[in-house]
Design a protein around this motif. Structure first.
Motif, PDB file in Angstrom:
ATOM      1  N   GLY C  19       8.435   8.865  11.019  1.00 19.83           N
ATOM      2  CA  GLY C  19       7.067  10.041  11.023  1.00 19.83           C
ATOM      3  C   GLY C  19       7.483  11.718  10.658  1.00 19.83           C
ATOM      4  O   GLY C  19       6.630  11.698   9.443  1.00 19.83           O
ATOM      5  N   GLN C  20       9.025  11.481  10.765  1.00 21.12           N
ATOM      6  CA  GLN C  20       9.210  13.252  10.154  1.00 21.12           C
ATOM      7  C   GLN C  20       9.519  13.268   8.722  1.00 21.12           C
ATOM      8  O   GLN C  20       8.939  13.849   7.589  1.00 21.12           O
ATOM      9  CB  GLN C  20      10.192  13.609  10.621  1.00 21.12           C
ATOM     10  N   LEU C  21       9.934  11.894   7.992  1.00 20.80           N
ATOM     11  CA  LEU C  21      10.090  11.951   6.417  1.00 20.80           C
ATOM     12  C   LEU C  21       8.656  11.316   5.429  1.00 20.80           C
ATOM     13  O   LEU C  21       8.029  12.315   4.891  1.00 20.80           O
ATOM     14  CB  LEU C  21      10.751  10.742   6.306  1.00 20.80           C
ATOM     15  N   MET C  22       7.795  11.320   6.504  1.00 24.09           N
ATOM     16  CA  MET C  22       6.436  10.563   5.834  1.00 24.09           C
ATOM     17  C   MET C  22       5.567  12.317   5.483  1.00 24.09           C
ATOM     18  O   MET C  22       4.840  12.660   5.012  1.00 24.09           O
ATOM     19  CB  MET C  22       5.859  10.291   6.659  1.00 24.09           C
ATOM     20  N   MET C  23       6.153  13.228   6.808  1.00 21.78           N
ATOM     21  CA  MET C  23       5.757  14.004   6.727  1.00 21.78           C
ATOM     22  C   MET C  23       7.047  15.320   5.721  1.00 21.78           C
ATOM     23  O   MET C  23       6.116  16.113   5.738  1.00 21.78           O
ATOM     24  CB  MET C  23       5.751  15.180   8.184  1.00 21.78           C
ATOM     25  N   ASP C  24       7.303  15.418   5.661  1.00 22.31           N
ATOM     26  CA  ASP C  24       8.641  16.395   4.855  1.00 22.31           C
ATOM     27  C   ASP C  24       8.284  15.860   3.403  1.00 22.31           C
ATOM     28  O   ASP C  24       8.046  17.111   2.932  1.00 22.31           O
ATOM     29  CB  ASP C  24      10.015  16.564   4.979  1.00 22.31           C
ATOM     30  N   VAL C  25       8.485  14.431   3.508  1.00 20.73           N
ATOM     31  CA  VAL C  25       8.708  13.981   1.742  1.00 20.73           C
ATOM     32  C   VAL C  25       7.687  13.834   1.596  1.00 20.73           C
ATOM     33  O   VAL C  25       6.675  13.855   0.773  1.00 20.73           O
ATOM     34  CB  VAL C  25      10.334  13.192   1.687  1.00 20.73           C
ATOM     35  N   GLY C  26       6.807  13.027   1.949  1.00 11.94           N
ATOM     36  CA  GLY C  26       5.633  12.559   2.218  1.00 11.94           C
ATOM     37  C   GLY C  26       4.660  13.580   1.613  1.00 11.94           C
ATOM     38  O   GLY C  26       3.349  13.476   1.945  1.00 11.94           O
ATOM     39  N   LYS C  27       4.536  14.731   2.533  1.00  7.04           N
ATOM     40  CA  LYS C  27       4.083  15.939   2.280  1.00  7.04           C
ATOM     41  C   LYS C  27       2.732  15.518   3.302  1.00  7.04           C
ATOM     42  O   LYS C  27       1.746  15.981   3.225  1.00  7.04           O
ATOM     43  CB  LYS C  27       3.295  16.916   1.727  1.00  7.04           C
ATOM     44  N   LEU C  28       2.497  15.066   3.823  1.00 10.02           N
ATOM     45  CA  LEU C  28       1.192  14.215   5.017  1.00 10.02           C
ATOM     46  C   LEU C  28       1.013  15.314   6.134  1.00 10.02           C
ATOM     47  O   LEU C  28       2.347  15.503   6.974  1.00 10.02           O
ATOM     48  CB  LEU C  28       1.557  12.687   5.982  1.00 10.02           C
ATOM     49  N   THR C  29      -0.069  15.247   6.506  1.00  6.91           N
ATOM     50  CA  THR C  29      -0.513  16.242   7.985  1.00  6.91           C
ATOM     51  C   THR C  29      -0.005  15.420   9.104  1.00  6.91           C
ATOM     52  O   THR C  29      -0.115  14.272   9.163  1.00  6.91           O
ATOM     53  CB  THR C  29      -1.682  16.418   7.685  1.00  6.91           C
ATOM     54  N   PRO C  30       0.164  15.594   9.911  1.00  6.79           N
ATOM     55  CA  PRO C  30       0.769  15.119  11.111  1.00  6.79           C
ATOM     56  C   PRO C  30      -0.710  14.274  11.853  1.00  6.79           C
ATOM     57  O   PRO C  30      -0.131  12.856  12.052  1.00  6.79           O
ATOM     58  CB  PRO C  30       0.301  16.457  12.994  1.00  6.79           C
ATOM     59  N   ALA C  31      -1.834  14.550  11.562  1.00  2.00           N
ATOM     60  CA  ALA C  31      -3.134  13.006  11.995  1.00  2.00           C
ATOM     61  C   ALA C  31      -2.412  12.081  10.761  1.00  2.00           C
ATOM     62  O   ALA C  31      -2.095  10.900  11.273  1.00  2.00           O
ATOM     63  CB  ALA C  31      -4.048  13.851  11.560  1.00  2.00           C
ATOM     64  N   HIS C  32      -2.309  12.299   9.170  1.00  2.00           N
ATOM     65  CA  HIS C  32      -2.226  11.315   8.318  1.00  2.00           C
ATOM     66  C   HIS C  32      -1.367  10.614   9.474  1.00  2.00           C
ATOM     67  O   HIS C  32      -1.134   9.149   8.640  1.00  2.00           O
ATOM     68  CB  HIS C  32      -2.227  11.812   7.710  1.00  2.00           C
ATOM     69  N   THR C  33       0.250  11.124   9.425  1.00  2.00           N
ATOM     70  CA  THR C  33       0.855  10.867   9.819  1.00  2.00           C
ATOM     71  C   THR C  33       0.761   9.419  11.250  1.00  2.00           C
ATOM     72  O   THR C  33       1.195   8.001  11.128  1.00  2.00           O
ATOM     73  CB  THR C  33       2.736  11.133  10.173  1.00  2.00           C
ATOM     74  N   LEU C  34      -0.099   9.717  11.220  1.00  2.00           N
ATOM     75  CA  LEU C  34       0.035   9.134  13.061  1.00  2.00           C
ATOM     76  C   LEU C  34      -0.589   7.773  12.813  1.00  2.00           C
ATOM     77  O   LEU C  34       0.247   7.101  13.459  1.00  2.00           O
ATOM     78  CB  LEU C  34      -0.679   9.638  14.040  1.00  2.00           C
ATOM     79  N   CYS C  35      -1.584   7.972  11.883  1.00  2.00           N
ATOM     80  CA  CYS C  35      -2.779   6.824  11.280  1.00  2.00           C
ATOM     81  C   CYS C  35      -2.520   6.093  10.775  1.00  2.00           C
ATOM     82  O   CYS C  35      -2.379   4.688  10.685  1.00  2.00           O
ATOM     83  CB  CYS C  35      -3.821   7.553  10.768  1.00  2.00           C
ATOM     84  N   THR C  36      -1.108   6.178   9.709  1.00  2.00           N
ATOM     85  CA  THR C  36      -0.662   5.793   9.313  1.00  2.00           C
ATOM     86  C   THR C  36       0.778   4.424  10.080  1.00  2.00           C
ATOM     87  O   THR C  36       0.820   3.590   9.758  1.00  2.00           O
ATOM     88  CB  THR C  36       0.900   5.991   7.940  1.00  2.00           C
ATOM     89  N   LEU C  37       0.943   4.876  11.216  1.00  2.00           N
ATOM     90  CA  LEU C  37       2.147   4.872  11.926  1.00  2.00           C
ATOM     91  C   LEU C  37       1.659   3.914  12.771  1.00  2.00           C
ATOM     92  O   LEU C  37       1.353   3.109  13.060  1.00  2.00           O
ATOM     93  CB  LEU C  37       2.841   5.760  12.649  1.00  2.00           C
ATOM     94  N   VAL C  38       0.154   4.157  12.883  1.00  2.00           N
ATOM     95  CA  VAL C  38      -0.677   2.875  14.526  1.00  2.00           C
ATOM     96  C   VAL C  38      -0.994   2.032  13.691  1.00  2.00           C
ATOM     97  O   VAL C  38      -0.796   1.186  13.724  1.00  2.00           O
ATOM     98  CB  VAL C  38      -2.316   3.268  14.199  1.00  2.00           C
ATOM     99  N   VAL C  39      -1.286   2.323  12.290  1.00  2.00           N
ATOM    100  CA  VAL C  39      -1.786   0.873  11.497  1.00  2.00           C
ATOM    101  C   VAL C  39      -0.581  -0.072  11.460  1.00  2.00           C
ATOM    102  O   VAL C  39      -0.734  -1.334  10.883  1.00  2.00           O
ATOM    103  CB  VAL C  39      -1.788   1.746   9.422  1.00  2.00           C
ATOM    104  N   ALA C  40       0.105   0.804  10.659  1.00  2.00           N
ATOM    105  CA  ALA C  40       1.648   0.071  11.129  1.00  2.00           C
ATOM    106  C   ALA C  40       2.427  -1.096  12.037  1.00  2.00           C
ATOM    107  O   ALA C  40       2.902  -1.923  11.411  1.00  2.00           O
ATOM    108  CB  ALA C  40       2.767   0.929  10.477  1.00  2.00           C
ATOM    109  N   GLY C  41       1.600  -0.174  12.818  1.00  2.00           N
ATOM    110  CA  GLY C  41       2.278  -1.202  14.217  1.00  2.00           C
ATOM    111  C   GLY C  41       1.081  -2.333  14.681  1.00  2.00           C
ATOM    112  O   GLY C  41       1.952  -3.450  15.113  1.00  2.00           O
ATOM    113  N   SER C  42      -0.046  -2.102  13.561  1.00  2.00           N
ATOM    114  CA  SER C  42      -0.942  -3.644  14.070  1.00  2.00           C
ATOM    115  C   SER C  42      -0.755  -4.436  12.639  1.00  2.00           C
ATOM    116  O   SER C  42      -0.637  -5.682  13.701  1.00  2.00           O
ATOM    117  CB  SER C  42      -2.447  -3.259  14.263  1.00  2.00           C
ATOM    118  N   ILE C  43      -0.488  -4.090  11.734  1.00  2.00           N
ATOM    119  CA  ILE C  43       0.409  -4.790  10.991  1.00  2.00           C
ATOM    120  C   ILE C  43       1.841  -5.947  11.598  1.00  2.00           C
ATOM    121  O   ILE C  43       1.798  -6.999  11.556  1.00  2.00           O
ATOM    122  CB  ILE C  43       0.510  -3.772  10.192  1.00  2.00           C
TER     123      ILE C  43
END
Lengths: 335, 151, 120
Positions: C19-43
């Motif tokens: 999550g931290q890498l998505m925020m720092d390197v990928g420049k995602l907002t916390p909300a975008h990061t959490l959504c991506t992780l949730v989708v990853a969990g369900s996949i």
């Protein structure tokens, strides 16, 4: 041929007769500017129910203090020009409703301190006003929840983030008298947008606007950096201020000594405030407290104040738009 | 000055995030929250009638309760400033997003303020969680029906 | 017994590092990061990979937000197994109700009790 667009010169030498500055509790504790303030509060809502009501109260108190220093009441003032950052500027509207002076809302985001000062000088210059009140304010909680997140939301802020100040700064402008700082000239900014989009790095977005206004002011009014005892930008913050100085350096101005930034200095050396302060109360409360006092005492003879503002809204940046920025300059002299 | 040149200059002067430090802190803070969660789970397994599997429900609820206290007393955002994703990714961060919004918008009343804004940050997590679960489950159900995979 | 505490810490920590890498390197907002992780969990659960992770890491896998996506998918799949395609809709919140209901209830309680403060 020097481009004269946006330049203002006040031949009648209107003066700033008094100022009123109020600061919130956090600023009282942490800011070096707070010792010049006229009033501070123990409570961030000034004892009222909502943040916005506290915001209006700070503004109202600042107006009353500035007027009382002249032994005047609101009924003596002909115009009040002020603004803030909240939607539709309701805090300023409510403050204006309480003091009951003919009111024009001003909006240049964090540059409102200077834009209202310039308009006040213009009203005085035109002979239509004997006493104008001008100023701006911001309140941390109210601005933060509108532009960013709920106050208690845990999001990590980077080194570029700035802290919105809770403060109000107001000045009263009257026709020329001896022994008061004179508003000699000013420059209205051109909106500058160099395509930056990060709302947590507003200093970097605003720096080109400040640099542009600075250059136009010096060229237009034929002055040099050496003429000034102080050149102070509004709320560029530590990173924006570095960028601003780098830009001026490239244009071969000497940026070694006379430059300061209110936002970068606002919270002293406290590292938890990251890049420094922002908000329309930032420049107003710094200019109308320390800078004004030092003009009165003769420490400064001639200063150039460049307030900067980023003209975005949560809607505009969420829709992916860039951050348009503005900077207004005003020159004040003590003779 | 043109846009490209300025953006390059801005990139040079703006300090980069300290990737390694941030990652280590995220690891420690996030790991620690899960570690605490494990104690809570152990408590439910030992003293109540829960198995290792079913204990996760009361554990999650308890963690959100702790998150409420930390958020309300103003500590969660301090933890978040240090921990970054370490405090945002665990379920406590989800709780913090909803709880902080609820506290913030009380001034607009309990229906339009608290009710209307509680989900403004966390709502997207629920939306994408539910929708992705729907798509994934639908695909899998169809594939099972076609005999491609089994449950 | 002890090892689950260690694996919990490490797996939970590593998910946060992603999550931290998505925020720092990928420049995602916390909300975008959490959504991506949730989708990853369900996949991941779609491939049957998340449950083994829970067995391995305990709360290290159930506390991060990825488990929210996993639980939603898991509930939908369990119900689909019993009732066919309609179960995809009806089973979704079967497993995951505790997180959302706790957040709603405690959120409301907090709004009654606490006042927001602008302290640093």
């Amino acid at each position: 041929m020097v481009n004269k667009r946006g330049l203002l010169t006040f031949a009648s030498n209107p003066v700033i007769a008094s100022t009123g500055v109020t600061v919130g509790p956090l600023e009282t504790k942490k800011s070096p500017f707070s010792k010049y303030a006229d009033k501070n509060y123990d409570d961030e809502r000034c004892g009222l129910k909502t943040n916005e009501q506290g915001h209006a109260k700070m503004m109202e108190d600042a107006c009353m203090i500035a007027l009382s220093k002249l032994d005047k009441t609101p009924t003596d003032a002909e115009f009040v020009l002020m603004g803030d950052l909240v939607n539709e500027m309701t805090p300023s509207n409510f403050a204006a409703s309480t003091i009951g002076v003919p009111y024009l809302g001003m909006f240049s985001a964090c540059a409102t301190s200077v834009s209202s000062l310039l308009m006040a000088a213009l009203l005085t210059e035109s002979g239509m006003a004997e006493l104008v009140v001008a100023g701006s304010s911001s309140q941390h909680n109210a601005i933060e929840r509108q532009f960013r997140y709920p106050l208690q939301y845990g999001s990590q802020k980077g080194a570029t983030a700035q802290w919105t100040v809770s403060a109000a700064g107001v000045a009263t402008i009257i026709p020329h008298i001896e022994g008061a700082p004179i508003i000699t000239c000013g420059t209205i900014g051109i909106v500058t947008d160099l395509g930056l989009t990060d709302p947590l790095n507003m200093g970097a977005a605003m720096a080109p606007a400040a640099a542009d206004t600075f250059k136009r002011h010096l060229e237009g009014h034929g002055s040099t950096v050496e003429d000034y005892d102080l050149i102070m930008t509004g709320d560029l913050g530590k990173i924006g201020f570095e960028l601003f100085k780098t830009l001026l350096d490239r244009w071969e101005y000497d940026v070694s000594s006379t430059f300061r930034d209110a936002g970068a200095e606002y919270y002293g050396k406290h590292p938890e405030f990251l890049a420094g302060a922002s908000g329309s109360g930032c420049s107003a409360s710094a200019y109308f407290s320390e800078v004004y006092d030092k003009l009165l005492s003769g420490t400064y003879k001639r200063v150039l104040l460049i307030a900067t503002g980023s003209l975005m809204s949560p809607l505009s940046y969420q829709q992916g738009d860039t951050i348009p920025c503005i900077a207004h300059a005003v020159e004040i002299q003590m003779k | 000055m043109d846009e490209k040149k300025y953006q390059q200059l801005e990139q040079q002067i703006t300090p980069k995030p300290r990737y390694l430090k941030n990652c280590i802190l995220a690891f420690v803070v996030g790991g620690f929250i899960c570690f605490i969660g494990q104690f809570v789970a152990l408590f439910y397994i030992s003293f109540f009638d829960f198995t290792e599997r079913t204990a996760s429900n009361p554990t999650v609820a308890t963690m959100i309760f702790i998150s409420m206290l930390l958020t309300g007393f103003g500590y969660y955002k301090k933890i978040a400033q240090v921990g970054g994703a370490g405090s945002a990714v665990p379920i406590t961060g989800f709780g913090n997003a909803m709880i902080s919004a609820a506290i913030e918008h009380r001034s607009e009343g309990y229906v339009l303020g608290v009710g209307g804004n509680m989900f403004k940050l966390a709502g997207s997590v629920i939306l994408y969680g539910v929708f992705s679960a729907f798509v994934v489950a639908l695909i899998k159900t169809i594939l099972v029906g076609l005999g491609v995979v089994s449950w | 017994m002890l090892s689950i505490f260690i694996t919990s810490f490490i797996v939970g920590g590593l998910i946060c590092v992603i999550g931290q890498l998505m925020m720092d390197v990928g420049k995602l907002t916390p909300a975008h990061t959490l959504c991506t992780l949730v989708v990853a969990g369900s996949i991941l659960d779609g491939f049957g990979l998340y449950e083994p992770l829970i067995d391995f890491a305990g709360t290290g896998a159930t506390i991060p937000i990825t488990s929210f996506g996993n639980a939603l998918t898991h509930g939908a799949l369990a119900e689909a197994e019993k009732h066919g395609i309609i179960g995809v809709l009806t089973g979704m919140f079967e497993v995951t109700s505790s997180g959302i209901s706790a957040a709603i209830i405690f959120g409301f309680v907090a709004s009654l009790v606490f006042k927001s403060k602008g302290t640093i």
